[in-house]
Motif scaffolding. Structure first.
Motif, PDB file in Angstrom:
ATOM      1  N   GLY A 197      -7.527   5.403   1.633  1.00 49.56           N
ATOM      2  CA  GLY A 197      -6.551   5.328   0.548  1.00 49.56           C
ATOM      3  C   GLY A 197      -7.049   5.968  -0.730  1.00 49.56           C
ATOM      4  N   ASP A 198      -8.242   5.550  -1.193  1.00 50.13           N
ATOM      5  CA  ASP A 198      -8.739   6.039  -2.476  1.00 50.13           C
ATOM      6  C   ASP A 198      -9.592   7.298  -2.368  1.00 50.13           C
ATOM      7  N   ALA A 242      -2.330   5.140   5.023  1.00 49.27           N
ATOM      8  CA  ALA A 242      -3.384   6.151   4.897  1.00 49.27           C
ATOM      9  C   ALA A 242      -3.685   6.798   6.244  1.00 49.27           C
ATOM     10  N   GLN A 288     -11.509  -1.681   2.363  1.00 47.62           N
ATOM     11  CA  GLN A 288     -10.815  -0.760   3.267  1.00 47.62           C
ATOM     12  C   GLN A 288     -10.022   0.283   2.488  1.00 47.62           C
ATOM     13  N   ARG A 289      -9.451  -0.139   1.372  1.00 45.94           N
ATOM     14  CA  ARG A 289      -8.669   0.813   0.576  1.00 45.94           C
ATOM     15  C   ARG A 289      -9.553   1.886  -0.026  1.00 45.94           C
ATOM     16  N   TRP A 290     -10.803   1.544  -0.372  1.00 42.26           N
ATOM     17  CA  TRP A 290     -11.706   2.592  -0.867  1.00 42.26           C
ATOM     18  C   TRP A 290     -11.796   3.724   0.136  1.00 42.26           C
ATOM     19  N   ALA A 346       0.844  -1.199   0.000  1.00 38.96           N
ATOM     20  CA  ALA A 346       0.000   0.000   0.000  1.00 38.96           C
ATOM     21  C   ALA A 346       0.879   1.249   0.000  1.00 38.96           C
ATOM     22  N   GLN A 392     -12.183   1.811  -8.130  1.00 37.17           N
ATOM     23  CA  GLN A 392     -11.133   2.684  -7.597  1.00 37.17           C
ATOM     24  C   GLN A 392     -11.168   4.049  -8.272  1.00 37.17           C
ATOM     25  N   PRO A 416      -2.518  -3.037   5.926  1.00 38.21           N
ATOM     26  CA  PRO A 416      -2.405  -2.212   4.725  1.00 38.21           C
ATOM     27  C   PRO A 416      -3.035  -0.831   4.857  1.00 38.21           C
ATOM     28  N   SER A 417      -3.846  -0.584   5.891  1.00 34.79           N
ATOM     29  CA  SER A 417      -4.448   0.742   6.080  1.00 34.79           C
ATOM     30  C   SER A 417      -3.516   1.719   6.784  1.00 34.79           C
ATOM     31  N   ASP A 447     -11.120  -5.073  -1.530  1.00 33.65           N
ATOM     32  CA  ASP A 447     -10.566  -3.716  -1.626  1.00 33.65           C
ATOM     33  C   ASP A 447     -11.298  -2.722  -0.731  1.00 33.65           C
TER      34      ASP A 447
END
Length: 569
Positions: A217-218, A135, A212-214, A98, A276, A131-132, A210
Motif C-alpha cells: 500500500g505505502d 494493493a 501490512q499497509r507499509w 483501504a 507512512q 485490507p491488503s 499498520d
C-alpha cells in the motif's frame, strides 16, 4: 506475453522498464535459481518476462477444487472496460477503507481494480477482513492481459490450500494475530526500533498494526513490485521481513535527524503518519535492492516457528473474544489499555515503567491485565510461599528492588510447577520467550542469545547431549533432550528441561527449596536464596547479559505478577 500485458499501465511512470522486449527465461525447473532470480530483480526491467513468470507461479498454486477463473469473471462482469467508474463498483466492507494504490496505473484503471475486487467479494463470501486486497489486485493488474486474468490470479492466491502456506489474511482474527506476531518479531529483531516506538508512541501496538499497509500500500511501485517477486516465490514470511527492514531504516533515519535529546512522546496517530510518509518516500534514502538486502539479512526463525507463534496469538485472541464477528466494534487492546494506571499499584515500579515492561512481552500476553500474585511486603520472605502463590500461573513477571534502590527482574514463560519434574534436584526448564531486564539505573532488556545467534542452538544441543547422555527414546526421566529437532515442537515456545551443569545457552529458569536461578551457563543472570533476602547477578550464556545490578545484593522487595486470564492450563 509482452504484447498482451501493460494495457492498464501508465508507461510514462515506468522508467527503464521495457514493454516490448522478449520475455527471456520464464520456465524455471530449479527452485534455487527461481528464488535467486526473484531476490536479485532479474525480471524488474522486463514487463513481459515478469508477467509470464507470475502467471506460471500463480497457475502452479495448489487451490481448492472449485476456484473461480477468468471465464467466471467474463460471465459475471464482461470483458475489460477502460471506462469503468470506481463508484459503480464500491469496495467491500472487508477491505476496511483501504484505498487502491495508484502503482503507476492509468487513472482510469482504478475502476478496473474496483470491478475485480467487487467480483471477488461475490465469489468469496467467507472473506471477512482483507485490507491488503486492493494493493495486491492493483499490482497484479500490471501484469495481466485483462481484468479477467487479474481476477483469476487474485482468486488463486485466495484459494491456495497448500498446507502450512497462506498468502493473504482473509479474516479479522488472522489479520490481528499477524499484527501481534509482527510485534513479537519487532521485539526480537529490531530492539532499537522498538525502543524508539516505546519512547515516542502512546500506543505501540497500534503503530505495528499498520505493518501490512507499509508493504502492500505505502511502498512506491518500484519497491512493491520487487517485494511481489519474492512474495509469490517465498510466501508470507517475506512480508514480515520487508516490514522489519522498513522499521530498521525508519529508526536509522530518525536517529540521523535527532538532536541527541530523548524523543518526545507523541500521539500514536502522529507516529503512524510519520512512518507512512517515510515509507511513501523511501526512495529518497533507500533503493529496492538495499531494502531487500536488509530484509533477507535478518535471521528470522523458521516458517514453522512463526506459524506456531501466530497460532498461539490466534488462540489468545479467541480466548479474549476478539474475533471477526466483533471487528466493527472492538479494537485490539494495547499496552496502555492492558495496564490501567488507575488500578495498577506496585511498590517497585510505576505505571509508566510497567507499561514499558509490557511493551517487551509477547503480544498475546500484552492483552492481559497485570495481576499481583506475591509480594514480600505482604506474604513474607519465604520461597515456599512464593511458589505456592505463583504455581498455576503462566507466564509470570518477577520484579526486584535492592536495598541500594536498583530495580531488575525477569519475564518467565513457564509455570513454576514445572520445577517439580526434577524432584529435589535443581534442573532448568522454560522457553526462549524468557528474558531478564533492569529498570534502574537505566532500562535494558536481555533476551535469549539464540534469537540473535541461531547457530548457538545446535551447539548448545550438542553440549547438552554430551554431558547428559540424552537420547531420543524419552522415558520418565526429568531431564529431557532439548527439542531443537524440527520434528519436535518449537524450541522457542515449548518448555524444555536441562541438566544444571550443562554448558548450555538455553537454561532459562530453575528452582528448588533452596533457591531460584534465572539464566544459566557459566553464571546466573539472577540467583535468589530461599529466604528471598540475598541475591547475585552475573553474565550468563543464556541471555548474554551484564550484571543486572550490583553483583551481590540484598533484596528490599520482591514482587511476582501474573497475567489475568492467562493462567496455565
Amino acid at each position: 506475453m509482452a504484447a498482451d500485458c501493460g494495457a492498464f499501465v501508465d508507461w510514462s511512470q515506468m522508467g527503464d522498464v521495457s514493454r516490448d522486449a522478449a520475455p527471456g527465461k520464464t520456465d524455471y525447473k530449479d527452485p534455487k535459481e527461481l528464488k535467486q532470480h526473484a531476490r536479485s530483480g532479474q525480471w524488474a526491467r522486463n514487463h513481459g518476462q515478469r508477467s509470464a513468470v507470475y502467471q506460471q507461479l500463480l497457475r502452479a498454486l495448489p487451490c481448492r477444487t472449485v476456484t473461480p477463473d477468468a471465464a467466471v469473471y467474463r460471465d459475471i462482469v464482461g470483458n475489460s472496460n477502460p471506462k469503468r467508474s470506481p463508484s459503480a463498483y464500491p469496495l467491500p466492507e472487508f477491505v476496511d477503507g483501504a484505498a487502491v494504490p495508484s502503482y503507476s496505473l492509468k487513472p482510469e484503471s482504478v475502476g478496473s481494480v474496483h470491478a475485480v475486487i467487487s467480483c471477488i467479494a461475490g465469489q468469496f463470501p467467507d472473506i471477512s477482513y482483507c485490507p491488503s486486497l486492493p494493493a495486491v489486485t492493483a499490482l497484479l493488474l500490471h501484469w495481466s492481459a485483462d481484468e479477467a486474468q487479474c481476477f483469476e490470479s487474485v482468486s488463486r492466491m485466495l484459494a491456495c490450500n497448500e498446507p502450512g502456506r497462506r498468502l493473504l489474511d482473509q479474516t479479522f482474527l488472522a489479520y490481528q494475530s499477524a499484527c501481534m506476531t509482527f510485534g513479537d518479531l519487532v521485539h526480537k529483531y529490531c530492539p532499537a526500533a522498538h525502543k524508539l516506538m516505546v519512547a515516542t508512541a502512546t500506543d505501540v501496538l497500534e503503530v505495528y498494526s499498520d505493518w501490512q499497509r507499509w508493504v502492500l500500500g505505502d511502498l512506491p511501485f518500484g519497491f512493491a513490485a520487487r517485494v511481489m517477486d519474492v512474495y509469490l516465490v517465498e510466501g508470507y514470511k517475506v512480508l514480515y521481513r520487508v516490514a522489519l527492514a522498513i522499521l530498521k531504516f525508519y529508526r536509522k533515519q530518525r536517529a540521523a535527524a535527532g538532536s541527541g535529546a530523548p524523543p518526545a512522546k507523541q500521539d500514536s496517530a502522529a507516529v503512524r503518519s510519520d512512518i507512512q510518509a517515510f515509507v511513501q518516500n523511501i526512495g529518497k534514502s533507500v533503493t529496492p535492492e538495499k531494502l531487500l538486502e536488509k530484509a533477507f539479512s535478518i535471521r528470522l526463525f523458521s516458517r514453522k516457528e512463526i506459524t506456531l507463534l501466530q497460532l498461539a496469538n490466534e488462540k489468545s485472541l479467541q480466548q479474549k473474544g476478539i474475533t471477526v464477528k466483533q471487528k466493527s466494534s472492538i479494537k485490539r487492546q494495547n499496552v496502555q489499555l492492558a495496564v490501567n494506571a488507575d488500578n495498577f499499584s506496585s511498590e517497585i515500579v510505576s505505571a509508566k515503567e510497567i507499561r514499558d515492561i509490557w511493551s517487551w512481552i509477547p503480544e498475546r500476553f500484552a492483552l492481559c491485565q497485570p495481576q499481583l500474585l506475591f509480594t514480600t511486603s505482604t506474604h513474607g520472605c519465604s520461597l515456599n510461599r512464593f511458589y505456592s502463590h505463583c504455581e498455576g500461573y503462566e507466564p509470570t513477571l518477577m520484579l526486584i528492588r535492592t536495598t541500594d534502590g536498583e530495580v531488575c527482574g525477569a519475564f518467565l514463560s513457564t509455570d513454576w510447577e514445572e520445577r517439580k519434574r526434577g524432584g529435589n534436584k535443581l534442573s532448568f526448564f522454560g522457553t526462549g520467550e524468557c528474558f531478564v531486564f533492569r529498570m534502574k539505573p537505566e532500562m535494558e532488556r536481555y533476551e535469549w542469545v539464540v534469537i540473535k545467534h541461531p547457530e548457538l542452538a545446535n551447539a548448545s544441543q550438542a553440549a547438552d547431549d554430551e554431558q547428559t547422555g540424552a537420547s531420543d527414546n524419552g522415558g520418565p526421566q526429568s531431564l529431557e533432550k532439548p527439542a531443537t529437532d524440527p520434528s519436535h515442537l518449537s524450541p522457542f515456545l515449548s518448555a524444555r528441561h536441562f541438566n544444571l551443569n550443562s554448558r548450555n545457552t538455553s537454561m532459562f529458569m530453575a528452582g528448588n527449596i533452596d533457591s531460584i536461578i534465572i539464566g544459566g551457563g557459566e553464571g546466573n543472570a539472577l540467583y535468589i536464596d530461599s529466604e528471598l533476602n540475598h541475591g547475585r547477578t552475573e553474565r550468563c550464556l543464556t541471555f548474554d547479559n551484564p550484571p543486572l545490578c550490583s553483583e551481590s545484593f540484598q533484596i528490599a522487595l520482591l514482587e511476582a505478577w501474573g497475567f489475568k486470564d492467562a493462567m496455565a492450563s
